[in-house]
Write a protein that holds these residues in place. Structure first.
Motif, PDB file in Angstrom:
ATOM      1  N   ASP B  40     -29.540-141.579  44.927  1.00  0.00           N
ATOM      2  CA  ASP B  40     -29.209-140.541  45.905  1.00  0.00           C
ATOM      3  C   ASP B  40     -29.448-139.147  45.347  1.00  0.00           C
ATOM      4  OD1 ASP B  40     -28.064-142.192  48.097  1.00  0.00           O
ATOM      5  OD2 ASP B  40     -26.725-142.809  46.475  1.00  0.00           O
ATOM      6  N   ALA B  41     -29.310-139.024  44.028  1.00  0.00           N
ATOM      7  CA  ALA B  41     -29.492-137.718  43.390  1.00  0.00           C
ATOM      8  C   ALA B  41     -29.910-137.931  41.943  1.00  0.00           C
ATOM      9  CB  ALA B  41     -28.196-136.906  43.452  1.00  0.00           C
ATOM     10  N   VAL B  42     -30.324-136.837  41.322  1.00  0.00           N
ATOM     11  CA  VAL B  42     -30.822-136.890  39.956  1.00  0.00           C
ATOM     12  C   VAL B  42     -30.342-135.637  39.230  1.00  0.00           C
ATOM     13  CG1 VAL B  42     -32.992-135.714  40.533  1.00  0.00           C
ATOM     14  CG2 VAL B  42     -32.963-137.334  38.640  1.00  0.00           C
ATOM     15  N   THR B  43     -30.165-135.717  37.910  1.00  0.00           N
ATOM     16  CA  THR B  43     -29.868-134.499  37.155  1.00  0.00           C
ATOM     17  C   THR B  43     -31.167-133.941  36.587  1.00  0.00           C
ATOM     18  OG1 THR B  43     -29.394-135.743  35.124  1.00  0.00           O
ATOM     19  CG2 THR B  43     -27.526-135.220  36.542  1.00  0.00           C
ATOM     20  N   LEU B  44     -31.272-132.605  36.572  1.00  0.00           N
ATOM     21  CA  LEU B  44     -32.493-131.929  36.116  1.00  0.00           C
ATOM     22  C   LEU B  44     -32.147-130.808  35.149  1.00  0.00           C
ATOM     23  CD1 LEU B  44     -34.342-131.380  39.539  1.00  0.00           C
ATOM     24  CD2 LEU B  44     -34.634-133.290  37.937  1.00  0.00           C
ATOM     25  N   PRO B  55     -40.386-130.222  43.376  1.00  0.00           N
ATOM     26  CA  PRO B  55     -40.833-131.531  43.900  1.00  0.00           C
ATOM     27  C   PRO B  55     -39.689-132.441  44.344  1.00  0.00           C
ATOM     28  CG  PRO B  55     -42.119-130.952  41.968  1.00  0.00           C
ATOM     29  CD  PRO B  55     -41.001-129.927  42.061  1.00  0.00           C
ATOM     30  N   TYR B  56     -38.522-132.307  43.722  1.00  0.00           N
ATOM     31  CA  TYR B  56     -37.391-133.156  44.090  1.00  0.00           C
ATOM     32  C   TYR B  56     -36.825-132.762  45.456  1.00  0.00           C
ATOM     33  CZ  TYR B  56     -37.629-134.465  39.180  1.00  0.00           C
ATOM     34  OH  TYR B  56     -38.076-134.903  37.962  1.00  0.00           O
ATOM     35  N   GLY B  61     -32.466-135.561  52.296  1.00  0.00           N
ATOM     36  CA  GLY B  61     -31.302-136.417  52.113  1.00  0.00           C
ATOM     37  C   GLY B  61     -30.998-136.764  50.673  1.00  0.00           C
ATOM     38  N   LYS B  62     -31.860-136.305  49.729  1.00  0.00           N
ATOM     39  CA  LYS B  62     -31.625-136.547  48.309  1.00  0.00           C
ATOM     40  C   LYS B  62     -31.168-135.241  47.648  1.00  0.00           C
ATOM     41  CE  LYS B  62     -33.389-140.794  48.500  1.00  0.00           C
ATOM     42  NZ  LYS B  62     -32.580-142.017  48.286  1.00  0.00           N
ATOM     43  N   GLY B 108     -30.341-126.840  50.809  1.00  0.00           N
ATOM     44  CA  GLY B 108     -28.970-127.296  50.563  1.00  0.00           C
ATOM     45  C   GLY B 108     -28.868-128.568  49.753  1.00  0.00           C
ATOM     46  N   GLN B 109     -29.856-128.830  48.899  1.00  0.00           N
ATOM     47  CA  GLN B 109     -29.849-130.081  48.133  1.00  0.00           C
ATOM     48  C   GLN B 109     -29.387-129.912  46.692  1.00  0.00           C
ATOM     49  OE1 GLN B 109     -33.962-130.293  49.522  1.00  0.00           O
ATOM     50  NE2 GLN B 109     -33.765-132.515  49.420  1.00  0.00           N
TER      51      GLN B 109
END
Lengths: 204, 204
Positions: B40-44, B55-56, B61-62, B108-109
């Motif tokens: 659902d999400a990633v740390t960057l 790009p993310y 919705g992610k 808003g992601q």
């Protein structure tokens, strides 16, 4: 990795993983890079500080290149910020270069990643970190000039010895030299041509 | 991932990959995180700038959590540097918080990773980024105080709704709750106890 070690045992292998994590996780990533993959070096992000770099330095004979001044769009967003409280008010990438040359470089294992697209910044890194190995991507596909890169970054003598080595990386221009059946030969030609250009620049 | 989706379909999954690479590589890492792993999400890491984050944001919705103020030893080496040329001379982590709240937050992601070990800095991040979701590791094993974390980071109403949400992550204390045959039950107890502490802190 086994194939590359077999067919090109003299070629150093740098894992461009750009890792950057807390110490306990970094220990495992270091194990992955150096034990599982047997890489010679790895690229690291300095954003989480020395604690995220130190575990890689436990591996004697292995190296780590810290992201310093990257060449892609947005690379300057944080890296070109000027630091108010460090002596001389360096830019963030200059500060990283200084850390890699000195305080963080416990056993001479640290190098720096500096994009080829800004030769003036390679030169600036070389001033701050006179002997650190520089890993320089961006020659070829990303538009970096090979001759300007060598002039800005390499510090060596006419006999080929070097006190400020550089490793110039040209991935995209080599990998995508051809999409046809001749891709292996085309990639070889692209790699050799880049090597010749770099060698000529050392003489110039 | 398939197992987790099956047994806990309502639980969001955040891939703690700490990616940070040039745009063309980030595109592939985003595909890995959101298509291959269905996270659902990633740390960057923000070190390589907006081009490495954008790009993310193409994945509706992610979400993506930017490393901001990390809790491990050395986290302050770069993150607590004061920036000379940005209005108000923020610290680097405050600048990252501002970017995630505003200019970089196209749809808003974006959220932020802020360690639980420094509640005063969580509070500072919350001032700069009043509505950004905060991912807060370090409660439990790393010594962060759960109640202080909620007080510093969570902005919500008595009915449980939130305008400044937080996700508190307690990995080590849960994973290593027991090394014996009762590890599943012990981990469950540790997780429930942490949840109860956090819920109580919301009421306080």
């Amino acid at each position: 990795m086994e194939h590359m070690r077999r067919v090109a045992p003299q070629v150093p292998i740098i894992l461009d993983a750009k890792r950057g994590d807390i110490g306990s996780t970094a220990e495992q990533y270091a194990k992955e890079a150096f034990e599982r993959y047997s890489a010679d070096a790895v690229t690291l992000s300095p954003f989480m500080g020395f604690g995220s770099v130190q575990p890689y330095l436990q591996y004697e004979g292995k190296g780590a290149f810290l992201l310093c001044r990257t060449s892609d769009q947005g690379g300057d967003d944080l890296q070109n910020q000027r630091l108010a409280s460090v002596e001389g008010q360096p830019l963030l990438y200059e500060h990283v270069a200084r850390l890699a040359q000195g305080p963080w470089n416990l056993n001479g294992q640290l190098g720096l990643v500096v994009g080829a697209t800004y030769p003036a910044e390679i030169e600036r890194v070389r001033q701050v970190a006179p002997t650190a190995p520089l890993l320089i991507p961006g020659v070829g596909a990303q538009g970096g000039d090979a001759a300007a890169t060598v002039k800005a970054g390499w510090r060596g003598a006419a006999d080929g010895s070097s006190t400020g080595p550089i490793i110039v990386n040209s991935s995209l221009a080599t990998l995508y030299a051809s999409g046809g059946g001749d891709f292996a030969e085309a990639a070889r030609r692209a790699a050799q041509s880049t090597r010749d250009t770099l060698e000529a620049a050392k003489q110039g």
